[in-house]
Design a protein around this motif. Structure first.
Motif, PDB file in Angstrom:
ATOM      1  N   TRP A  36       0.852  -1.208   0.000  1.00 16.47           N
ATOM      2  CA  TRP A  36       0.000   0.000   0.000  1.00 16.47           C
ATOM      3  C   TRP A  36       0.875   1.240   0.000  1.00 16.47           C
ATOM      4  O   TRP A  36       0.600   2.209  -0.701  1.00 16.47           O
ATOM      5  CB  TRP A  36      -0.940   0.016   1.201  1.00 16.47           C
ATOM      6  CG  TRP A  36      -2.151  -0.848   1.108  1.00 16.47           C
ATOM      7  CD1 TRP A  36      -2.595  -1.727   2.035  1.00 16.47           C
ATOM      8  CD2 TRP A  36      -3.112  -0.920   0.030  1.00 16.47           C
ATOM      9  NE1 TRP A  36      -3.745  -2.347   1.616  1.00 16.47           N
ATOM     10  CE2 TRP A  36      -4.085  -1.859   0.378  1.00 16.47           C
ATOM     11  CE3 TRP A  36      -3.225  -0.280  -1.198  1.00 16.47           C
ATOM     12  CZ2 TRP A  36      -5.162  -2.187  -0.436  1.00 16.47           C
ATOM     13  CZ3 TRP A  36      -4.298  -0.598  -2.024  1.00 16.47           C
ATOM     14  CH2 TRP A  36      -5.248  -1.534  -1.637  1.00 16.47           C
ATOM     15  N   LEU A  39       2.271   1.800  -3.373  1.00 17.22           N
ATOM     16  CA  LEU A  39       1.246   2.304  -4.288  1.00 17.22           C
ATOM     17  C   LEU A  39       0.988   3.791  -4.049  1.00 17.22           C
ATOM     18  O   LEU A  39       0.893   4.573  -4.999  1.00 17.22           O
ATOM     19  CB  LEU A  39      -0.057   1.510  -4.151  1.00 17.22           C
ATOM     20  CG  LEU A  39      -1.202   1.967  -5.046  1.00 17.22           C
ATOM     21  CD1 LEU A  39      -0.823   1.888  -6.520  1.00 17.22           C
ATOM     22  CD2 LEU A  39      -2.463   1.169  -4.768  1.00 17.22           C
ATOM     23  N   ARG A  42       3.752   5.701  -5.488  1.00 12.40           N
ATOM     24  CA  ARG A  42       3.624   5.682  -6.952  1.00 12.40           C
ATOM     25  C   ARG A  42       2.562   6.681  -7.410  1.00 12.40           C
ATOM     26  O   ARG A  42       2.750   7.416  -8.383  1.00 12.40           O
ATOM     27  CB  ARG A  42       3.286   4.259  -7.390  1.00 12.40           C
ATOM     28  CG  ARG A  42       2.636   4.072  -8.724  1.00 12.40           C
ATOM     29  CD  ARG A  42       3.612   4.261  -9.838  1.00 12.40           C
ATOM     30  NE  ARG A  42       2.853   4.331 -11.096  1.00 12.40           N
ATOM     31  CZ  ARG A  42       3.341   4.049 -12.248  1.00 12.40           C
ATOM     32  NH1 ARG A  42       4.586   3.671 -12.350  1.00 12.40           N
ATOM     33  NH2 ARG A  42       2.609   4.136 -13.325  1.00 12.40           N
ATOM     34  N   PRO A  52      -2.899  -1.721 -13.233  1.00 16.46           N
ATOM     35  CA  PRO A  52      -2.851  -1.783 -11.766  1.00 16.46           C
ATOM     36  C   PRO A  52      -2.712  -3.205 -11.221  1.00 16.46           C
ATOM     37  O   PRO A  52      -1.971  -3.438 -10.275  1.00 16.46           O
ATOM     38  CB  PRO A  52      -4.177  -1.168 -11.324  1.00 16.46           C
ATOM     39  CG  PRO A  52      -4.674  -0.405 -12.485  1.00 16.46           C
ATOM     40  CD  PRO A  52      -4.102  -1.041 -13.697  1.00 16.46           C
ATOM     41  N   TRP A  55       0.841  -4.401 -11.895  1.00 18.29           N
ATOM     42  CA  TRP A  55       1.747  -3.644 -11.033  1.00 18.29           C
ATOM     43  C   TRP A  55       1.682  -4.184  -9.607  1.00 18.29           C
ATOM     44  O   TRP A  55       2.709  -4.371  -8.954  1.00 18.29           O
ATOM     45  CB  TRP A  55       1.361  -2.157 -11.042  1.00 18.29           C
ATOM     46  CG  TRP A  55       2.269  -1.343 -10.169  1.00 18.29           C
ATOM     47  CD1 TRP A  55       3.403  -0.716 -10.547  1.00 18.29           C
ATOM     48  CD2 TRP A  55       2.127  -1.119  -8.759  1.00 18.29           C
ATOM     49  NE1 TRP A  55       3.984  -0.105  -9.459  1.00 18.29           N
ATOM     50  CE2 TRP A  55       3.219  -0.340  -8.351  1.00 18.29           C
ATOM     51  CE3 TRP A  55       1.197  -1.496  -7.813  1.00 18.29           C
ATOM     52  CZ2 TRP A  55       3.403   0.066  -7.033  1.00 18.29           C
ATOM     53  CZ3 TRP A  55       1.374  -1.103  -6.499  1.00 18.29           C
ATOM     54  CH2 TRP A  55       2.467  -0.330  -6.114  1.00 18.29           C
ATOM     55  N   LEU A  56       0.454  -4.453  -9.140  1.00 18.30           N
ATOM     56  CA  LEU A  56       0.278  -4.927  -7.769  1.00 18.30           C
ATOM     57  C   LEU A  56       0.959  -6.281  -7.567  1.00 18.30           C
ATOM     58  O   LEU A  56       1.658  -6.486  -6.575  1.00 18.30           O
ATOM     59  CB  LEU A  56      -1.212  -5.039  -7.429  1.00 18.30           C
ATOM     60  CG  LEU A  56      -1.434  -5.449  -5.978  1.00 18.30           C
ATOM     61  CD1 LEU A  56      -1.890  -4.256  -5.189  1.00 18.30           C
ATOM     62  CD2 LEU A  56      -2.431  -6.563  -5.911  1.00 18.30           C
TER      63      LEU A  56
END
Length: 163
Positions: A36, A39, A42, A52, A55-56
């Motif tokens: 988190w 993110l 980012r 997304p 990326w996660l």
């Protein structure tokens, strides 16, 4: 947009973090928190990632690798607090182990006693200095050290088994 993204990614992150944590990356909640944070960093720097979900997944794996590397380097502390002087019993046991090791090293064949004594020297000699003292090439120190340590291991294994 950000709230929708976080809501959408929450179940995937929980599943991915749980799987990676189960594979040895530590606590899933810690892993989730780290991702988190990544993110949010980012989003602040470059906006939402184009993919997304991909990326996660990559971020979870990267954080899991980092957690495993950190765990390998960290050691649990079991004993005296940092900076505390060891007690008399610990000093006596350490000295006895040192004497036993040096006695075993002296019983080794060939150049092994001199080589291992040089390696164990409190002067912290370099390979070049050890090679100069022993009159052998620096390149042969590694293989010679391996042979000597193998002999020492076999000698000590026999002594431990005899006790």
């Amino acid at each position: 947009m950000t709230h929708d993204l976080l809501t959408t990614l929450r179940p995937l992150l929980a599943a991915e973090a749980g799987a990676e944590a189960h594979a040895g990356a530590g606590d899933p909640a810690d892993l989730e928190q780290a991702v988190w944070l990544r993110l949010l960093e980012r989003l602040a720097a470059a906006g939402p990632p184009p993919d997304p979900h991909g990326w996660l997944r990559r971020a979870v794996r990267a954080e899991a690798r980092r957690a495993r590397r950190t765990a390998r380097r960290e050691r649990a502390h079991d004993g005296e607090p940092a900076g505390a002087e060891p007690g008399p019993e610990a000093l006596a046991l350490g000295a006895a182990r040192g004497r036993a090791l040096r006695a075993a090293v002296r019983r080794l064949p060939g150049r092994c006693p001199r080589l291992l004594e040089a390696l164990l020297s409190p002067r912290d000699l370099t390979y070049r200095e050890i090679a100069g003292e022993l009159g052998i090439s620096q390149g042969s120190l590694g293989p010679e050290r391996s042979r000597c340590l193998g002999c020492l291991r076999r000698l000590l294994a026999g002594e431990v088994a005899a006790r």
